[in-house]
Motif scaffolding. Structure first.
Motif, PDB file in Angstrom:
ATOM      1  N   SER A 119       0.791  -1.132   0.014  1.00  0.00           N
ATOM      2  CA  SER A 119       0.032  -0.032  -0.022  1.00  0.00           C
ATOM      3  C   SER A 119       0.939   1.287   0.071  1.00  0.00           C
ATOM      4  CB  SER A 119      -0.963   0.107   1.295  1.00  0.00           C
ATOM      5  OG  SER A 119      -0.277  -0.117   2.325  1.00  0.00           O
ATOM      6  N   LYS A 151     -15.273   7.528  -3.535  1.00  0.00           N
ATOM      7  CA  LYS A 151     -14.465   6.554  -3.034  1.00  0.00           C
ATOM      8  C   LYS A 151     -14.238   5.226  -3.706  1.00  0.00           C
ATOM      9  CE  LYS A 151     -14.800   8.506   1.779  1.00  0.00           C
ATOM     10  NZ  LYS A 151     -15.256   8.352   3.015  1.00  0.00           N
ATOM     11  N   ARG A 152     -15.432   4.876  -4.512  1.00  0.00           N
ATOM     12  CA  ARG A 152     -15.332   3.537  -5.352  1.00  0.00           C
ATOM     13  C   ARG A 152     -14.389   3.757  -6.218  1.00  0.00           C
ATOM     14  NH1 ARG A 152     -20.555   5.446  -7.074  1.00  0.00           N
ATOM     15  NH2 ARG A 152     -20.278   6.343  -8.917  1.00  0.00           N
ATOM     16  N   ASP A 153     -14.028   5.003  -6.868  1.00  0.00           N
ATOM     17  CA  ASP A 153     -13.112   5.190  -7.898  1.00  0.00           C
ATOM     18  C   ASP A 153     -11.712   5.019  -7.169  1.00  0.00           C
ATOM     19  OD1 ASP A 153     -14.935   5.271  -9.798  1.00  0.00           O
ATOM     20  OD2 ASP A 153     -15.258   7.503  -9.375  1.00  0.00           O
ATOM     21  N   LYS A 172     -10.948   3.302  -4.579  1.00  0.00           N
ATOM     22  CA  LYS A 172     -10.504   1.809  -4.226  1.00  0.00           C
ATOM     23  C   LYS A 172     -10.070   1.280  -5.557  1.00  0.00           C
ATOM     24  CE  LYS A 172     -13.687   1.269  -0.424  1.00  0.00           C
ATOM     25  NZ  LYS A 172     -14.972   0.683  -0.070  1.00  0.00           N
ATOM     26  N   SER A 173     -10.633   1.527  -6.656  1.00  0.00           N
ATOM     27  CA  SER A 173     -10.193   1.061  -7.737  1.00  0.00           C
ATOM     28  C   SER A 173      -8.577   1.150  -8.201  1.00  0.00           C
ATOM     29  CB  SER A 173     -11.050   1.352  -8.896  1.00  0.00           C
ATOM     30  OG  SER A 173     -10.605   0.740 -10.226  1.00  0.00           O
ATOM     31  N   VAL A 177      -6.443   2.398  -6.062  1.00  0.00           N
ATOM     32  CA  VAL A 177      -5.435   1.844  -4.972  1.00  0.00           C
ATOM     33  C   VAL A 177      -5.187   0.692  -5.104  1.00  0.00           C
ATOM     34  CG1 VAL A 177      -5.618   1.356  -2.588  1.00  0.00           C
ATOM     35  CG2 VAL A 177      -6.366   3.532  -2.800  1.00  0.00           C
ATOM     36  N   ARG A 178      -6.181  -0.298  -5.428  1.00  0.00           N
ATOM     37  CA  ARG A 178      -6.060  -1.715  -6.046  1.00  0.00           C
ATOM     38  C   ARG A 178      -4.993  -1.966  -7.153  1.00  0.00           C
ATOM     39  NH1 ARG A 178     -11.542  -2.512  -4.560  1.00  0.00           N
ATOM     40  NH2 ARG A 178     -12.230  -2.105  -6.855  1.00  0.00           N
TER      41      ARG A 178
END
Length: 691
Positions: free
Chosen positions: A474, A603-605, A607-608, A610-611
């Motif tokens: 991370s 936030k969903r974008d 998370k994508s 970040v992954r």
């Protein structure tokens, strides 16, 4: 770079800093020097507290700032002598003696002339007065530090200790030459040299305890009188203690009651009851005499275990007027060969092992944490976007160890140095403490940031250590970019505050961290499903206007809150260190301008993205591991294989990877196997294997 170039660059740095922050040259000079002395562990922290006036009998009174070392209750008082004079200006002994008196008179005015009644209560100098009042009877020593851009006269060798109401006063001059040396110090701090023959005629008696043939270190068992250890500590202070351990100990009781009781009631039993101290040095001079072996001189001396014992001896002599003449204690002194490349790592391992009986985590030894190494590696390879018509990309130079930026330029020719500075401009130098301030402000911990650089950094280190154990991937290029974006944001607010009409030259550091934290808090509260798109700041290398306009409002509200007369502590500086202060600030009724929505990201974008960054970091980590495995060579892995077979400490998968490594270059371990191999190396080292 020579000392003349260093002084010239320092003065230019002062001028540009003063212009950027709208402050006087003297203030900029003091802040720059103080920041470096905090990094070098000379002082634990620094708070501006400028005061200039007249006292009893019209005597000049002046002070520029202070730092209270809570470990041993030493109050550092800073006074400045800066005039950007011509090259070669000399500070004479007479000049120094006169300047040293200015902050001492400040003390006099506080205790004997009611200075508190003549100073506006909401000023940093009023906070210093409050600190004097609250700590009266607790301060063990005053240390006056004179910052100057002059050179000291060759006639000045040292200053005798002074005294104020039975409290000792130490005087230190930080002139251009001394500053230059500390900037160049490989260890990142000033080297402490001790001549033991100035305390004892022969020096310290010792026995060499290391095995023959070892070139990395030598170890000595010594007997040191308690009075000598206290004398050394009184002169060098907490700077004598290894920095990470001191940071750990400062959160504990400074004076151990059992140690104190032994000193006062059974001094002759001290050797039997106490575990003694452990210390390291880069150079130890031994003299053989008819009476035996004696240590006469040490260089870069650091106490790595026994800090409470050392401070307790000094404190008991000062507070309780204890007689230390019957006290002796054991000292284990390890001389580490400074010519060995792994010296710093070995020192940290010795320090960590010596403190294994205490709950000191890896975070307490954060300077060698792999997080640092990764941030440094990313900063050297990752280019920031070119902006404002520039025809070249630049790096943000992450300084893993203090002084790296300057040392990188030391042996460069002019053309090489010009190219280096073009790619690594000084304004894009970021230190680990800079990173910690920016990140903890964004993590809504302004009360922690306000506690000072060391305590804030320790908290950040603990968080990183925990997160790294959970998912080291991370911490990747995206994390680095966003960290730089937060730093750009932090510095932007620092420059914004002094230009506001309401600003009255005080508490800027507190206003900045609280304002950034409040902005982050309001975003979470009012836009729960969104977050600030820090990539916008990274890509533009500047803060969007919509944020600037919002921060102008927030900073004003924060200033009014932390200086409100109804605050929980009259001392604003101390109030800002309390979580209650942060709770009050979060209660401010502020609505963020909806224009901010243009720079928010769902936030969903996030998370994508970040992954994806984590996946990329796994690939990079694997490639780096493979490279290291190949570079070590087949002989290295064959030797490890022999050791592992005998010890039987490897898992099946580790053995499979090791067998492949023993066939280099015909076979090559994949990225996962390479990481297993590097972990196996560390496991083998713990079992006694030497590379």
């Amino acid at each position: 770079m020579d000392i003349k170039e260093f002084r010239k660059e320092l003065i230019e740095d002062v001028r540009s800093t003063a212009a950027a922050y709208g402050e006087g040259s003297n203030t900029a000079f003091v802040n720059i020097i103080a920041d470096n002395l905090v990094s070098a562990e000379v002082i634990p922290d620094f708070t501006n507290a400028f005061y200039l006036g007249q006292g009893i009998r019209n005597r000049k009174v002046r002070i520029d700032g202070y730092a209270l070392d809570e470990f041993d209750n030493t109050l550092n008082l800073i006074v400045s002598d800066y005039n950007a004079s011509e090259e070669g200006a000399i500070l004479t002994r007479k000049d120094a003696e006169q300047i040293f008196q200015w902050p001492i008179r400040f003390i006099d005015e506080v205790y004997k002339n009611n200075l508190s009644q003549r100073i506006e209560i909401s000023t940093s100098s009023a906070d210093l007065i409050d600190l004097f009042v609250r700590n009266k009877g607790k301060i063990n020593k005053y240390r006056v530090l004179l910052f100057t851009d002059r050179y000291i006269s060759g006639r000045i060798e040292s200053f005798e200790f002074g005294e104020y109401d039975d409290i000792p006063i130490e005087y230190q001059i930080w002139d251009i030459e001394r500053l230059f040396k500390i900037f160049l110090a490989e260890s990142g701090r000033e080297s402490i040299e001790i001549n033991f023959t100035s305390f004892l005629p022969n020096g310290i008696p010792c026995l060499e305890a290391s095995n023959e043939g070892i070139i990395d270190y030598r170890c000595f068992l010594c007997i040191i009188p308690g009075k000598v250890l206290a004398d050394i500590y009184d002169f060098h202070g907490a700077q004598l203690l290894e920095g990470n351990v001191r940071s750990f100990l400062s959160t504990k009781v400074a004076v151990n009651k059992k140690i104190r009781q032994t000193i006062l009631t059974e001094p002759k039993m001290f050797f039997a009851f106490n575990n003694g101290v452990s210390a390291t040095a880069n150079s130890v001079t031994i003299e053989n005499k008819p009476e035996g072996k004696f240590i006469t001189h040490v260089r870069d001396f650091q106490i790595i275990n026994g800090g409470q014992t050392t401070a307790s001896l000094s404190n008991a002599r000062f507070r309780d007027k204890a007689d230390l003449s019957d006290i002796t204690l054991q000292m284990k002194l390890t001389e580490v060969n400074e010519d060995i490349d792994e010296t710093q790592g070995l020192l940290q391992k010795i320090s960590r092992s010596s403190n294994s009986q205490n709950k000191v985590s890896d975070a307490d030894f954060f300077s060698t944490h792999p997080f640092h190494i990764r941030m440094e590696q990313i900063s050297r390879r990752l280019f920031a976007p070119a902006v404002k018509g520039a025809q070249h990309d630049t790096h943000w130079f992450y300084e893993r160890a203090r002084g790296q930026y300057l040392q990188a330029q030391m042996r460069m020719k002019k053309r090489e140095k010009d190219r280096f500075l073009l790619q690594n401009p000084k304004k894009q130098l970021i230190s680990k403490t800079d990173l910690a301030k920016a990140q903890n402000s964004w993590r809504c911990l302004p009360h922690i940031v306000s506690k000072g650089a060391q305590k804030n950094f320790k908290e950040f280190a603990e968080w990183v250590d925990k997160e790294w154990s959970s998912s080291s991937e991370s911490f990747n290029e995206r994390y680095f970019q966003e960290s730089v974006a937060l730093y750009i944001f932090f510095k932007h607010v620092e420059k914004l505050v002094p230009n506001q009409t309401w600003y009255e030259q005080g508490y800027r550091a507190n206003i900045v961290t609280y304002s950034i934290s409040l902005f982050a808090h309001l975003l979470k509260k009012q836009y729960n499903d969104y977050t600030l798109d820090l990539q916008i700041i990274w890509n533009k290398q500047e803060v969007p206007e919509v944020i600037t306009n919002q921060m102008a409002k927030i900073t004003k509200s924060v200033y009014e809150s932390i200086t409100d007369p109804s605050r929980g502590n009259a001392n604003v500086t101390q109030w800002c260190k309390q979580e209650a202060c942060w709770k009050r600030v979060t209660d401010l009724d502020i609505v963020i301008d909806n224009k901010i929505e243009s720079i928010l990201l769902h936030k969903r974008d996030v998370k994508s993205e970040v992954r994806q960054a984590v996946r990329e970091q796994k690939v990079i980590t694997g490639i780096e591991a493979q490279t290291e495995v190949v570079n070590k060579g087949v002989e290295y892995w064959s030797n490890l294989h022999t050791f592992i077979i005998d010890k039987k400490i490897a898992t099946f998968l580790e053995m499979q990877a090791l067998k492949i490594a023993c066939k280099l270059p015909l076979k090559l371990p994949n990225s996962v196997q390479s990481q297993l191999l590097l972990s196996l190396v560390e496991k083998a080292k713990l079992d006694g294997w030497k590379e």
